[in-house]
Design an enzyme around this catalytic site. Structure first.
Site, PDB file in Angstrom:
ATOM      1  N   LYS A  79     -16.620  -0.774  14.869  1.00  0.00           N
ATOM      2  CA  LYS A  79     -16.636  -2.147  14.503  1.00  0.00           C
ATOM      3  C   LYS A  79     -17.842  -2.408  14.276  1.00  0.00           C
ATOM      4  O   LYS A  79     -19.282  -1.871  14.543  1.00  0.00           O
ATOM      5  CB  LYS A  79     -15.921  -2.827  15.624  1.00  0.00           C
ATOM      6  CG  LYS A  79     -14.382  -2.483  15.692  1.00  0.00           C
ATOM      7  CD  LYS A  79     -13.683  -2.437  14.593  1.00  0.00           C
ATOM      8  CE  LYS A  79     -13.191  -3.922  14.119  1.00  0.00           C
ATOM      9  NZ  LYS A  79     -12.523  -3.679  12.904  1.00  0.00           N
ATOM     10  N   HIS A  97     -17.334  -4.503   7.238  1.00  0.00           N
ATOM     11  CA  HIS A  97     -16.739  -5.507   6.489  1.00  0.00           C
ATOM     12  C   HIS A  97     -17.664  -6.423   5.861  1.00  0.00           C
ATOM     13  O   HIS A  97     -17.753  -7.813   6.601  1.00  0.00           O
ATOM     14  CB  HIS A  97     -16.018  -6.359   7.843  1.00  0.00           C
ATOM     15  CG  HIS A  97     -15.048  -5.321   8.565  1.00  0.00           C
ATOM     16  ND1 HIS A  97     -13.952  -4.723   8.106  1.00  0.00           N
ATOM     17  CD2 HIS A  97     -15.260  -4.969   9.928  1.00  0.00           C
ATOM     18  CE1 HIS A  97     -13.593  -4.189   9.100  1.00  0.00           C
ATOM     19  NE2 HIS A  97     -14.122  -4.125  10.112  1.00  0.00           N
ATOM     20  N   GLN A 102     -16.661 -11.142   2.648  1.00  0.00           N
ATOM     21  CA  GLN A 102     -16.283 -11.709   3.869  1.00  0.00           C
ATOM     22  C   GLN A 102     -17.356 -12.724   4.472  1.00  0.00           C
ATOM     23  O   GLN A 102     -18.560 -12.626   4.050  1.00  0.00           O
ATOM     24  CB  GLN A 102     -16.052 -10.867   4.815  1.00  0.00           C
ATOM     25  CG  GLN A 102     -14.693  -9.553   4.759  1.00  0.00           C
ATOM     26  CD  GLN A 102     -15.310  -8.294   4.166  1.00  0.00           C
ATOM     27  OE1 GLN A 102     -15.972  -8.371   3.009  1.00  0.00           O
ATOM     28  NE2 GLN A 102     -14.319  -7.280   4.150  1.00  0.00           N
ATOM     29  N   ARG A 132      -9.441   7.349   0.591  1.00  0.00           N
ATOM     30  CA  ARG A 132     -10.324   7.404   1.581  1.00  0.00           C
ATOM     31  C   ARG A 132     -10.074   8.664   2.419  1.00  0.00           C
ATOM     32  O   ARG A 132      -9.058   9.089   2.812  1.00  0.00           O
ATOM     33  CB  ARG A 132      -9.729   6.355   2.567  1.00  0.00           C
ATOM     34  CG  ARG A 132     -10.226   4.734   1.803  1.00  0.00           C
ATOM     35  CD  ARG A 132      -9.701   3.754   2.554  1.00  0.00           C
ATOM     36  NE  ARG A 132     -10.232   3.615   4.073  1.00  0.00           N
ATOM     37  CZ  ARG A 132      -9.915   2.709   4.742  1.00  0.00           C
ATOM     38  NH1 ARG A 132      -9.138   1.533   4.573  1.00  0.00           N
ATOM     39  NH2 ARG A 132     -10.531   2.687   6.251  1.00  0.00           N
ATOM     40  N   THR A 232       6.201  -6.434  -6.266  1.00  0.00           N
ATOM     41  CA  THR A 232       5.022  -7.471  -6.348  1.00  0.00           C
ATOM     42  C   THR A 232       4.396  -7.763  -8.026  1.00  0.00           C
ATOM     43  O   THR A 232       4.265  -8.560  -8.297  1.00  0.00           O
ATOM     44  CB  THR A 232       3.885  -7.400  -5.625  1.00  0.00           C
ATOM     45  OG1 THR A 232       3.015  -6.135  -5.806  1.00  0.00           O
ATOM     46  CG2 THR A 232       4.177  -7.238  -4.121  1.00  0.00           C
ATOM     47  N   TYR A 253      -3.823  -3.239   0.460  1.00  0.00           N
ATOM     48  CA  TYR A 253      -5.370  -3.179   0.565  1.00  0.00           C
ATOM     49  C   TYR A 253      -5.833  -4.287  -0.492  1.00  0.00           C
ATOM     50  O   TYR A 253      -5.411  -4.093  -1.623  1.00  0.00           O
ATOM     51  CB  TYR A 253      -5.823  -1.930   0.030  1.00  0.00           C
ATOM     52  CG  TYR A 253      -7.222  -1.709   0.115  1.00  0.00           C
ATOM     53  CD1 TYR A 253      -8.130  -1.652   1.204  1.00  0.00           C
ATOM     54  CD2 TYR A 253      -7.797  -1.584  -1.398  1.00  0.00           C
ATOM     55  CE1 TYR A 253      -9.500  -1.566   1.017  1.00  0.00           C
ATOM     56  CE2 TYR A 253      -9.282  -1.703  -1.249  1.00  0.00           C
ATOM     57  CZ  TYR A 253     -10.144  -1.478  -0.227  1.00  0.00           C
ATOM     58  OH  TYR A 253     -11.514  -1.558  -0.303  1.00  0.00           O
ATOM     59  N   LEU A 325      -6.105  -3.613  15.203  1.00  0.00           N
ATOM     60  CA  LEU A 325      -4.793  -2.960  15.714  1.00  0.00           C
ATOM     61  C   LEU A 325      -4.682  -1.654  16.192  1.00  0.00           C
ATOM     62  O   LEU A 325      -3.953  -1.334  17.275  1.00  0.00           O
ATOM     63  CB  LEU A 325      -3.718  -3.316  14.510  1.00  0.00           C
ATOM     64  CG  LEU A 325      -3.197  -4.897  14.600  1.00  0.00           C
ATOM     65  CD1 LEU A 325      -2.537  -5.162  13.246  1.00  0.00           C
ATOM     66  CD2 LEU A 325      -2.441  -5.476  15.571  1.00  0.00           C
TER      67      LEU A 325
END
Length: 381
Positions: A79, A97, A102, A132, A232, A253, A325
Site C-alpha cells: 500500500k 494510487h 486521485q 497485469r 454496459t 477497472y 479487501l
C-alpha cells in the site's frame, strides 16, 4: 551482473496484513541470487507471515528502516507510503494510487521528483499482451462479495445497526462457512428469497472472484446477473437492473470517463421498484473524478465496513468501499500475488532490457511530466 537487493518494508495501513513477498517467494529469490531484507513486522498491523518464516532466506531488519537503506536497494511494499514530505531517493515497487488523478497524486509524485527516485507502480506492471502480471483482483472480488452478502443478511435482521467490524480470516474456508451461515439466516428472514446480485466487470479477475464466492455461499446461478462491457455498452446508464437487484458489486477497472451506473436521484425516481440495499464498490474509485457510483464517495474500513446512505429506508441502502479487501484473506491473497509477481522480479537484474520494467519506467516518467511546474524541478531532468 550486479546483485539486486530487495527491501520488503512493513505495511502501515491499519488492518493491512498482506505482504508483497511471501516466504516461499523470498526463498526462490534467494535461490536465484537476490539478497532480500525484510523489515520486522509491527504488532499492528501484524503481517500474516511470522518474521521467523523469512529468516532462513532473508536478513531481518528494523521496521520502517527503509528510508535509511542504501540508495541502490529496491523498496518493495503493497500500500501507499505514509503521507510525509521528505524526498524519495529509492526505487519503489508498490501500489501508489497516483496515476489516475486521485486525491493528492501530485504530492506523491512530487516526492519522487524531489528525490530522484523511481516508482514502479504494481497496478501498471504489464506483460506483452498489456495484461497485469500480478493483481489482487480475484481475492478483492471474493472478499467484497462476502462482505456484501453478510451486509445484506445483517440489514434484514438489524435494521438500524450497521454491520460490525471484520477481522482477517485464517483461511478461505473459514470465511465461506461464515457467509453461508449468514446468508441462510438472511434468506429465512426474507421469506425464503435469495438475493439477486448484479456484478459489473464479471469477466475480469475481480468479477470471477465475486462470482466464485457467491456460488460457494450457495447463491443459485439464476440469481447472478453477470455484466461486462457488452452489457454496459449496449445502453447508457444509470441502469434499472441495478435498482432492481438486492446487491450490486462493481468490479470494473476505471481508466476513462464512463456513464454513471447508478445515482441517488435515479434510485429515488422510482422508489417502488428499488430492491437495492447493498453496493460493494470493489473498484473503490471514491476520489476518481469519473466515479460511476457518485454516492460511494468515502472510504470504509474493516472496523467500520459500511456507510449508510441517508434518505433510504425499506430497504435501507449502504455501501462498502474498502480499498484493501484482499486483506480479509491475507494468506491466500499474498501467496497468489507474490507468486504471480515472481517471474517479473527475477528480471530485475536486467530491468533496463526487460519490457515489464521498461514500460513501467516510461509510464512513471510520463506521469512525472504532468506535475505542475513548481513540483517538476526534479533530478530526472
Amino acid at each position: 551482473m550486479a546483485q539486486v537487493t530487495l527491501h520488503l518494508r512493513a505495511e502501515t495501513k491499519p488492518l493491512e496484513h498482506r505482504s508483497a513477498l511471501s516466504p516461499t517467494v523470498v526463498k526462490k529469490l534467494s535461490e536465484n541470487g537476490f539478497k532480500v531484507h525484510v523489515e520486522r513486522s509491527p504488532e499492528n498491523p501484524k503481517r500474516i507471515f511470522d518474521d521467523s518464516d523469512y529468516e532462513p532466506y532473508a536478513t531481518l531488519v528494523d521496521e520502517f528502516s527503509w528510508p535509511q537503506a542504501p540508495e541502490d536497494h529496491l523498496i518493495i511494499g503493497l500500500k501507499e507510503l505514509p503521507e510525509e514530505d521528505f524526498p524519495l531517493k529509492h526505487t519503489h515497487i508498490q501500489f501508489a494510487h497516483c496515476y489516475k488523478g486521485q486525491a493528492g497524486w501530485d504530492q506523491v509524485l512530487g516526492r519522487f521528483a524531489a528525490g530522484g527516485g523511481t516508482l514502479y507502480d504494481m497496478e501498471f506492471l504489464e506483460d506483452a499482451n498489456r495484461r497485469r502480471v500480478a493483481a489482487f483482483g480475484y481475492h478483492a472480488g471474493y472478499a467484497g462479495a462476502a462482505l456484501a452478502l453478510e451486509n445484506w443478511a445483517w440489514q434484514l435482521q438489524h435494521v438500524d445497526t450497521p454491520l460490525p467490524g471484520k477481522k482477517p480470516y485464517n483461511t478461505q474456508h473459514d470465511l465461506v462457512q461464515e457467509v453461508k451461515t449468514d446468508v441462510a439466516a438472511g434468506v429465512a428472514k426474507n421469506d425464503g428469497k435469495t438475493p439477486q446480485i448484479l456484478i459489473i466487470g464479471a469477466l475480469g479477475r475481480c468479477g470471477r472472484g465475486a462470482i466464485d464466492l457467491c456460488l460457494a455461499a450457495g447463491i443459485p446461478e439464476s440469481n447472478l446477473l453477470r455484466w461486462d462491457l457488452a452489457e454496459t455498452s449496449a445502453k447508457a446508464g444509470p441502469y434499472p437492473e441495478i435498482r432492481q437487484s438486492d446487491i450490486f458489486i462493481n468490479c470494473i477497472y476505471l481508466d476513462k470517463p464512463i456513464p454513471k451506473f447508478v445515482t441517488e436521484d435515479f434510485l429515488k425516481e422510482d422508489p417502488s421498484s428499488r430492491k437495492l440495499s447493498v453496493v460493494c464498490d470493489v473498484s473503490c474509485d471514491t476520489t476518481n473524478p469519473h466515479n460511476p457510483i457518485p454516492f460511494c464517495n468515502k472510504p470504509t474500513y474493516f472496523d467500520k465496513p459500511t456507510i449508510t446512505v441517508e434518505g433510504f429506508s425499506k430497504p435501507p441502502l449502504s455501501y462498502i468501499t474498502i480499498d484493501h479487501l484482499p486483506s480479509l484473506l491475507p494468506r491466500e491473497a499474498s501467496e497468489a500475488f507474490s507468486n504471480a509477481l515472481l517471474p517479473s522480479l527475477l528480471e530485475l537484474p536486467n530491468a533496463d532490457k526487460a519490457p515489464v520494467w521498461q514500460e513501467a519506467r516510461k509510464l512513471f516518467q510520463k506521469k512525472l511530466a504532468t506535475l505542475p511546474t513548481s513540483q517538476n524541478h526534479n533530478k530526472h531532468s
